[in-house]
Design an enzyme around this catalytic site. Sequence first.
Site, PDB file in Angstrom:
ATOM      1  N   HIS A 149      -2.088  -1.180   4.158  1.00 46.89           N
ATOM      2  CA  HIS A 149      -2.474  -0.620   2.897  1.00 46.89           C
ATOM      3  C   HIS A 149      -0.532  -0.031   2.700  1.00 46.89           C
ATOM      4  O   HIS A 149       0.143  -0.662   1.640  1.00 46.89           O
ATOM      5  CB  HIS A 149      -3.042   0.395   1.789  1.00 46.89           C
ATOM      6  CG  HIS A 149      -3.129   0.570   0.497  1.00 46.89           C
ATOM      7  ND1 HIS A 149      -3.737   0.226  -0.361  1.00 46.89           N
ATOM      8  CD2 HIS A 149      -2.702   1.941  -0.175  1.00 46.89           C
ATOM      9  CE1 HIS A 149      -3.628   0.228  -1.379  1.00 46.89           C
ATOM     10  NE2 HIS A 149      -2.614   1.341  -1.163  1.00 46.89           N
ATOM     11  N   GLU A 150      -0.198   1.251   2.459  1.00 45.53           N
ATOM     12  CA  GLU A 150       0.437   1.873   2.776  1.00 45.53           C
ATOM     13  C   GLU A 150       1.929   0.782   3.392  1.00 45.53           C
ATOM     14  O   GLU A 150       2.823   1.435   2.475  1.00 45.53           O
ATOM     15  CB  GLU A 150       1.219   3.295   3.508  1.00 45.53           C
ATOM     16  CG  GLU A 150      -0.883   4.290   3.635  1.00 45.53           C
ATOM     17  CD  GLU A 150      -0.796   4.687   1.356  1.00 45.53           C
ATOM     18  OE1 GLU A 150       0.031   4.117   1.092  1.00 45.53           O
ATOM     19  OE2 GLU A 150      -1.821   4.242   1.942  1.00 45.53           O
ATOM     20  N   ALA A 180      -3.285   8.458   1.855  1.00 44.24           N
ATOM     21  CA  ALA A 180      -1.838   8.262   2.757  1.00 44.24           C
ATOM     22  C   ALA A 180      -1.241   7.808   1.269  1.00 44.24           C
ATOM     23  O   ALA A 180      -1.530   7.448   0.571  1.00 44.24           O
ATOM     24  CB  ALA A 180      -2.305   7.684   3.634  1.00 44.24           C
TER      25      ALA A 180
HETATM   26  N1  TRP Z   1      -0.603   5.790  -3.446  1.00 45.02           N
HETATM   27  C1  TRP Z   1      -0.952   6.998  -2.617  1.00 45.02           C
HETATM   28  C2  TRP Z   1      -1.697   5.229  -2.048  1.00 45.02           C
HETATM   29  O1  TRP Z   1      -2.518   4.550  -2.574  1.00 45.02           O
HETATM   30  C3  TRP Z   1      -2.040   7.012  -2.772  1.00 45.02           C
HETATM   31  C4  TRP Z   1      -2.136   8.820  -3.394  1.00 45.02           C
HETATM   32  C5  TRP Z   1      -1.328   9.351  -1.911  1.00 45.02           C
HETATM   33  C6  TRP Z   1      -2.072   9.769  -4.162  1.00 45.02           C
HETATM   34  N2  TRP Z   1      -1.728  10.608  -2.641  1.00 45.02           N
HETATM   35  C7  TRP Z   1      -1.843  11.394  -3.810  1.00 45.02           C
HETATM   36  C8  TRP Z   1      -2.354   9.254  -5.844  1.00 45.02           C
HETATM   37  C9  TRP Z   1      -1.885  11.775  -4.540  1.00 45.02           C
HETATM   38  C10 TRP Z   1      -2.216  10.924  -6.361  1.00 45.02           C
HETATM   39  C11 TRP Z   1      -1.748  12.140  -6.344  1.00 45.02           C
HETATM   40  O2  TRP Z   1      -1.799   4.638  -1.319  1.00 45.02           O
HETATM   41 ZN    ZN Z   2      -1.432   2.648  -3.100  1.00 47.31          ZN
END
Ligand code: TRP
Ligand code: ZN
Length: 850
Positions: free
Chosen positions: A291-292, A256
């Site tokens: 988390h998100e 996500a």
């Molecule tokens: N920031 C996202 C998380 O940790 C991770 C993530 C989602 C991501 N899609 C991605 C990282 C695509 C790199 C590429 O919740």
């Molecule tokens: Zn994250």
Amino acid sequence: MKDAAPQAVHLSEYRPFSHLIDHVALTFRLSPQGTRVISKIAFRPNPEAAPSRELKLDGEQLKLISARIDGRPVNTEVTETGLTCAVPEGAFVWEAEVEIAPADNTALEGLYMSNGMYCTQCEAEGFRKITYYPDRPDVMAPFDVRVESDLPVMLSNGNPTAQGKGWAEWHDPWRKPAYLFALVAGDLVAHSGRFTTMEGRDVALNIWVRPGDEGKCDYALDALIRSMKWDEEVYGRAYDLDVFNIVAVDDFNMGAMENKGLNIFNSKYVLASPETATDRDYELIEGIIAHEYFHNWTGNRITCRDWFQLCLKEGLTVFRDQQFSGDMRSAAVKRIESVLQLRARQFREDNGPLAHPVRPESYIEINNFYTATVYEKGAEVIGMLKRLVGDEGYYKALDLYFDRHDGQACTIEDWLKVFEDATGRDLAQFKRWYSQSGTPRLHVEESFEGSRLTVRLRQETPPTPGQSEKLPQVIPLAFGLLHPDGHEMVGTQMVEMDEVETVLTFDTEGVRPVLSLLRGFSAPVIVERDLTAEDRAFLLAHDTDPFNRWEAGRALAKDVLVGMITKGSVAGPDYLSALEQVLRDDGLDPAFRSLALALPGEDDLAQTLADGGMTPDPAAIHGARRKLSLAIAQHLSGVLADTYDAMDVPGPYTPDAKAAGVRALRLTALGLLSRVDGGRRAARQFQQADNMTEQLGALTALLTIGEGGAQVADFYRQWSHDRLVLDKWFNLQAMYAPPEDAAGIVEKLSQHPDFDWRNPNRFRSLIGGLAANHAGLHEASGESYELIADWLIRLDPKNPQTAARMTTIFETWRRYDADRQQMMRAALERIAAAPGLSRDSTEMVGRILG
Ligand code: TRP
Ligand code: ZN
């Protein structure tokens, strides 16, 4: 071609961007083959950077239609990766129009289409595939977005400002980097709720899904509301917009994404009903929604200066979601699960060619650094900090962090400084956890003389790629002492090991106590300690620390299995009676009992053997594990049958932790019992199950004993309309295929009309399922290696990010015998030689080969 000469990026080369952005306005005219993106960006010189009369913007796979500065057309120099143009000395407005083709975007990065719906994924560097922009996290701006299309729902970040037929406008007042940009348009329906923040803000909550799926959103919405409340209560953090949107997408590279006000989720982490989702799915949904959501403060309001600082947001946010899950469920069970995951993924990484520090110092493709080390070890580092400064110090430091850095793009130095300022502690040595890779080993030697227990502890981190010398790290070591009669003599205490050697002594009035070490898994280290089976069984029976109770049982099982594999020994009565005691102990949480009964996995055993200087034989490991399961089932069949019956709780399915724990124990018992009842109970349970947890658990038990052919067919007939359930169907057959048939079965499944290999979930279910079948993956002919290499070569040009991630299937190649090493190396070399291999996979395969 950019792929020809990939350039490494170095932390030491960070420079601020030449300009700041005051405002961004974007208009999207959506069309599958020719979406127009019109941007209007107000730049001004960055006082922190050297003055520049040149503007360099990132941009990839864009067709530039026009570019203007302050209304006048400008000359631009365009390359594969961006453009450069001359700019005025002071502030100016950049305007550009570009064309992109979301329907052709199979990489699922930038603006792409999934089942007729438009969506975006910009982290880490996907925004540059949408328009020309300084695509780096330290350039932050408020965004206004207008979306034009004939689709009924059009979403972007922030609050909705206006809409009409064929268009919608959004305003995000919070300055953000481009990686948090999001846009969604499609034929979607919302499952909605509301939340009033502690500041009195009334927030509209929407979970957007495809029509037909709106009945599967209750749990995600509930998890969201609980997350919002928890972040207010525990961290004092309230939500800051009038709407919070979540969209479920079927084609997604990861779990996500925390885009400001518009989280985008892999549909498997949103949609759930008792009939289609397992307890594990519900738990993951809860954890990932949290988390998100938590990223809104740790990631969005305070973001990363550059991608080397990724753990600043990810380690902290994983730590926060683990805390949340521990509070919502059982803290002890959650801790055990987190450690299991850490060992399976992060220790494996830290022990192999891909080992890197929590804060890496260089990369070729940043997408390759969304790793277990950055996420999970990053979370452990936060947990250690919290232990070192105490709860009060921790929350004081966090308050200071939010106060001082709100709206900024920060570094690990900023993060550690708030702890130093809030608590007065010097964290210079602690900082090594961010820069040294590899898992520290903790050698323990105990001696008992007269009335004194002496414990000698020595820390040592083996060399890792690029780091031959390691310095001692600060290890918070929680421990306790147990009296031989089972009661606790010394309750949990903590020592901080900051040198190579630490000696602890205890005066104990003549009794030899049993030391319970590394309680709660207080640091991500490997303890090397010779403990007798009696002592382990004693700790399993009496330790007051639930983590260490479980750990003692696990170590006991590992010793038994290693003995069976290396010496052909059999499980002794000590072990079996210790298990029986746990099983019969109604005072223990069923979820805990289930975990205590589960045997270590085959990959874990292979790593343990390799660590001990042996060459793991996958078939022998598989055989020993089956044999031990059979021995347990034979010796404990009575109590297992009683447990199986006792855990059959009548009434409708509820996804709460308590009910899930009961089902988990029941399924663990079923798995063992099936080895002696010919699958009778499992077949009956499969027939009668009214929820996916029990249906899938029964099917797993059958497949594990080589049965279940009819049920596999039934399952397909029942669920072929549901893509998420069908993923499970593919996955299970690959994971539990008999090793010698695994490659053949997977090959055949890959011809199945429902094997839509371009869908990452489906690809991971089948190909990742084979990889999770340790003995099947390493079957002596090497067929599985070949099959996986073929599929990665096929996937790479379509979806480099997912293909590159999955090359880690081979990261352990050096553990095995010469034949297997040679075959795995050949598979890797074949991938490396594939024409046009992506930068992503090129970097990964290169590092794995070393
Ligand atoms: N920031 C996202 C998380 O940790 C991770 C993530 C989602 C991501 N899609 C991605 C990282 C695509 C790199 C590429 O919740
Ligand atoms: Zn994250």
